[in-house]
Structures are given as structure tokens and as C-alpha cells.
Design a protein around this motif. Structure first.
Motif, mmCIF file in Angstrom:
data_model
loop_
_atom_site.group_PDB
_atom_site.id
_atom_site.type_symbol
_atom_site.label_atom_id
_atom_site.label_comp_id
_atom_site.label_asym_id
_atom_site.label_seq_id
_atom_site.Cartn_x
_atom_site.Cartn_y
_atom_site.Cartn_z
ATOM 1 N N ARG A 35 0.815 -1.224 0.000
ATOM 2 C CA ARG A 35 0.000 0.000 0.000
ATOM 3 C C ARG A 35 0.844 1.267 0.000
ATOM 4 N NH1 ARG A 35 -4.645 -0.547 4.459
ATOM 5 N NH2 ARG A 35 -5.088 1.511 3.558
ATOM 6 N N GLY A 36 2.131 1.116 0.298
ATOM 7 C CA GLY A 36 3.025 2.272 0.284
ATOM 8 C C GLY A 36 2.847 3.224 1.445
ATOM 9 N N ILE A 37 2.273 2.743 2.551
ATOM 10 C CA ILE A 37 2.107 3.571 3.745
ATOM 11 C C ILE A 37 2.448 2.749 4.988
ATOM 12 C CG2 ILE A 37 0.324 5.046 2.737
ATOM 13 C CD1 ILE A 37 -1.756 3.433 4.312
ATOM 14 N N THR A 38 2.728 3.443 6.089
ATOM 15 C CA THR A 38 2.994 2.773 7.363
ATOM 16 C C THR A 38 1.672 2.329 7.981
ATOM 17 O OG1 THR A 38 4.957 4.116 7.747
ATOM 18 C CG2 THR A 38 3.988 3.044 9.666
ATOM 19 N N LEU A 39 1.583 1.050 8.326
ATOM 20 C CA LEU A 39 0.351 0.503 8.888
ATOM 21 C C LEU A 39 0.466 0.157 10.363
ATOM 22 C CD1 LEU A 39 -0.721 -1.893 5.989
ATOM 23 C CD2 LEU A 39 -1.612 0.390 6.492
ATOM 24 N N ASP A 40 1.693 0.012 10.858
ATOM 25 C CA ASP A 40 1.893 -0.378 12.247
ATOM 26 C C ASP A 40 3.083 0.399 12.805
ATOM 27 O OD1 ASP A 40 1.519 -1.637 14.645
ATOM 28 O OD2 ASP A 40 1.634 -3.671 13.839
ATOM 29 N N LEU A 41 3.315 0.261 14.095
ATOM 30 C CA LEU A 41 4.438 0.947 14.725
ATOM 31 C C LEU A 41 5.753 0.314 14.279
ATOM 32 C CD1 LEU A 41 3.116 1.311 18.395
ATOM 33 C CD2 LEU A 41 2.981 2.974 16.534
ATOM 34 N N VAL A 141 10.074 5.689 17.480
ATOM 35 C CA VAL A 141 8.812 4.985 17.274
ATOM 36 C C VAL A 141 8.141 5.621 16.057
ATOM 37 C CG1 VAL A 141 6.610 4.273 18.284
ATOM 38 C CG2 VAL A 141 8.627 4.572 19.748
ATOM 39 N N ASP A 142 8.189 4.928 14.949
ATOM 40 C CA ASP A 142 7.635 5.426 13.692
ATOM 41 C C ASP A 142 6.142 5.119 13.658
ATOM 42 O OD1 ASP A 142 7.256 6.335 11.135
ATOM 43 O OD2 ASP A 142 8.234 4.641 10.143
ATOM 44 N N CYS A 143 5.324 6.170 13.747
ATOM 45 C CA CYS A 143 3.866 5.992 13.815
ATOM 46 C C CYS A 143 3.216 6.192 12.448
ATOM 47 C CB CYS A 143 3.265 6.991 14.805
ATOM 48 S SG CYS A 143 3.821 6.778 16.507
ATOM 49 N N ILE A 154 -2.104 6.734 18.609
ATOM 50 C CA ILE A 154 -2.258 6.995 20.046
ATOM 51 C C ILE A 154 -1.482 5.958 20.860
ATOM 52 C CG2 ILE A 154 -3.925 7.018 21.948
ATOM 53 C CD1 ILE A 154 -5.974 8.151 19.951
ATOM 54 N N GLY A 155 -1.527 4.699 20.428
ATOM 55 C CA GLY A 155 -0.772 3.654 21.124
ATOM 56 C C GLY A 155 0.717 3.936 21.114
ATOM 57 N N GLY A 156 1.238 4.403 19.986
ATOM 58 C CA GLY A 156 2.654 4.737 19.913
ATOM 59 C C GLY A 156 3.013 5.926 20.771
ATOM 60 N N ALA A 157 2.103 6.903 20.852
ATOM 61 C CA ALA A 157 2.380 8.126 21.613
ATOM 62 C C ALA A 157 2.440 7.874 23.114
ATOM 63 C CB ALA A 157 1.329 9.180 21.303
ATOM 64 N N GLN A 158 1.879 6.764 23.564
ATOM 65 C CA GLN A 158 1.872 6.476 24.998
ATOM 66 C C GLN A 158 3.205 5.928 25.500
ATOM 67 O OE1 GLN A 158 -1.577 4.337 26.494
ATOM 68 N NE2 GLN A 158 -2.855 5.123 24.837
ATOM 69 N N MET A 186 -1.113 15.844 24.896
ATOM 70 C CA MET A 186 -1.611 14.978 25.969
ATOM 71 C C MET A 186 -0.548 14.027 26.510
ATOM 72 S SD MET A 186 -5.500 13.979 24.797
ATOM 73 C CE MET A 186 -4.970 13.170 23.272
ATOM 74 N N THR A 187 0.517 13.823 25.745
ATOM 75 C CA THR A 187 1.449 12.746 26.112
ATOM 76 C C THR A 187 2.877 13.193 26.404
ATOM 77 O OG1 THR A 187 1.872 12.313 23.765
ATOM 78 C CG2 THR A 187 0.157 11.006 24.826
ATOM 79 N N THR A 188 3.278 14.398 26.024
ATOM 80 C CA THR A 188 4.673 14.777 26.218
ATOM 81 C C THR A 188 4.819 16.279 26.386
ATOM 82 O OG1 THR A 188 6.914 14.617 25.273
ATOM 83 C CG2 THR A 188 5.107 15.018 23.743
#
Length: 236
Positions: A35-41, A141-143, A154-158, A186-188
Motif C-alpha cells: 500500500r506504500g504507507i505505514t500501517l503499524d508501529l 517509534v515510527d507511527c 495513540i498507542g505509539g504516543a503512549q 496529551m502525552t509529552t
């Protein structure tokens, strides 16, 4: 954490910075490549010389300039030294009174454990810690940036303590850029704006266009905790 709108060059930036890659780094999954995009961390890292402010950590409690606590004989931070407080609670008198009962050995051990120069011991331990840790590992952490993957973002930002907010310098703030900015608030407390793709500007206009992009981002950050955030223009 590397956050930003889709197709702003987040993974390209991570690839440029990283010297250590995990098995999940740089969109290695088949679905991401298709797909040419990031799908997971994605997780990767690079190493830096240990900064001076970390070299000056107070080994008595493991914090810069902090007090309390002490260093155990094995060099771990936060341990308590032995045999340094008996003289304050009257135990020395008990030792002298009970010398006929074989307690001279206890008194002798206490005296041997007392360092006549605690500053020298602390300095020595500090030197050992500095020699042990010469490098600082920075984990990236590549989101994802796609709207449908906001939960993954959001999971990566935590699990981060700083955000690299990647912005396409030719487009400025976009929908997911704004969402990532809210998540960062909210996270940093730490954020750097990375203006990517500055090579897309004509060379004779580049400097002025970069300044214009920075000015627009300053306006977007107004009213947030990141008003004074650092900005850097790159081509990754």
C-alpha cells in the motif's frame, strides 16, 4: 515518537537517522509495502555520545543535583551504605562495654566499613558510572499517519517522551498534523517540528519559503504548550 500526516516522509526520516533496526522497522510488512504507507508501529534506534548533563548525574540518588540515598558497594544507585551511622546511636559504647564477650570483632568490622573519605568514594563511583555508559540510545517509534490508523498512533504516543512532528514544508499543517499535535499535547512536554521536503522549493526561493513555512507553523502552535518549539528544515 515520529508523528505527522500521511506521506510527509516520517519513515524516510527514521531510515536516515537509524543505525539499529528492529524486525518491525521501515514498513517491512507485506501490507505496508503493497500500500506504500505505514500501517503499524516501527521501532529503530541510533546512538549518541552521553550528554554532559547526564554525565553529571548525582550518583547518590541517580538524579541531577539531587540529594538523599547513597551508592551501594556494587555501584547500583539507591543502595544504602553500611557501618556509617552506628556512631550516632550509641552502638560504639555498647561495643566497648561488651568487649569481654567477644564483640570486639563487631566493633572492628564497623570501623573497617566506615570510609574516612566518603567524597572520594562517591567520586570514584561516579567515574565508574561515566565510564560504563559512554553512549545514549535514542529509540524512534515510527507511527502511521493515515486517519484510519489513529488508534495505532495513540498507542505509539503512549510510550514516548518526545515528539518529532514531521510536516511537509510545501503543504504546512494538514488534518493528521493537527491530530498528532493534540496527541503530543496529551502525552509529552517535548516537541520538535521537522519541516521535510525543503528540496522541493526552488533553490533561489528556498530560504524565504522555509521562513514562511516556519512562520505558518508558529501560528499553528500558538496557544499550545509548544509555542517555543524548535524547528528544523530537512530533506529526508
Amino acid at each position: 515518537g515520529v508523528l505527522g500526516h500521511v506521506d510527509t516522509g516520517k519513515t524516510s526520516l527514521v531510515k536516515t537517522l537509524s543505525s539499529v533496526l528492529s524486525t518491525a522497522a521501515l514498513d517491512k510488512s507485506k501490507q505496508s509495502r503493497a500500500r506504500g504507507i505505514t500501517l503499524d508501529l516501527g521501532f529503530s534506534a541510533f546512538l549518541l555520545p552521553l550528554p554532559e548533563h547526564l554525565r553529571r548525574v548525582d550518583v547518590r540518588d541517580g538524579s541531577s543535583g539531587g540529594g538523599g540515598g547513597s551508592v551501594a558497594g556494587d555501584g547500583h544507585v539507591g543502595g544504602k551504605s553500611n557501618g556509617s551511622s552506628n556512631s550516632d546511636n550509641g552502638n560504639n559504647n555498647n561495643n566497648s562495654k561488651n568487649s569481654d564477650n567477644g564483640n570486639n570483632s563487631i566493633k572492628s568490622n564497623n570501623n573497617n566499613n566506615t570510609n574516612p573519605n566518603p567524597q572520594q568514594e562517591t567520586s570514584s563511583t561516579s567515574t565508574k558510572l561515566q565510564n560504563k555508559y559512554d553512549l545514549l540510545q535514542v529509540t524512534l517509534v515510527d507511527c502511521p499517519g493515515h486517519a484510519s490508523l489513529i488508534r495505532t498512533i495513540i498507542g505509539g504516543a503512549q510510550i514516548i517522551d518526545m515528539v518529532l512532528l514531521v510536516v511537509d514544508a510545501t503543504k504546512g499543517m494538514q488534518t493528521q498534523t493537527a491530530e498528532c499535535l493534540v496527541i503530543a499535547e496529551m502525552t509529552t512536554r517535548n516537541l520538535i517540528v521537522v519541516l521535510n521536503k525543503i528540496d522541493m522549493f526552488p533553490e533561489d526561493e528556498r530560504e524565504e519559503r522555509i521562513k514562511d513555512a516556519e512562520r505558518k507553523m508558529r501560528g499553528a502552535l500558538r496557544g499550545t504548550k509548544f509555542e517555543g518549539a524548535s524547528m528544523v528544515g530537512i530533506s529526508a
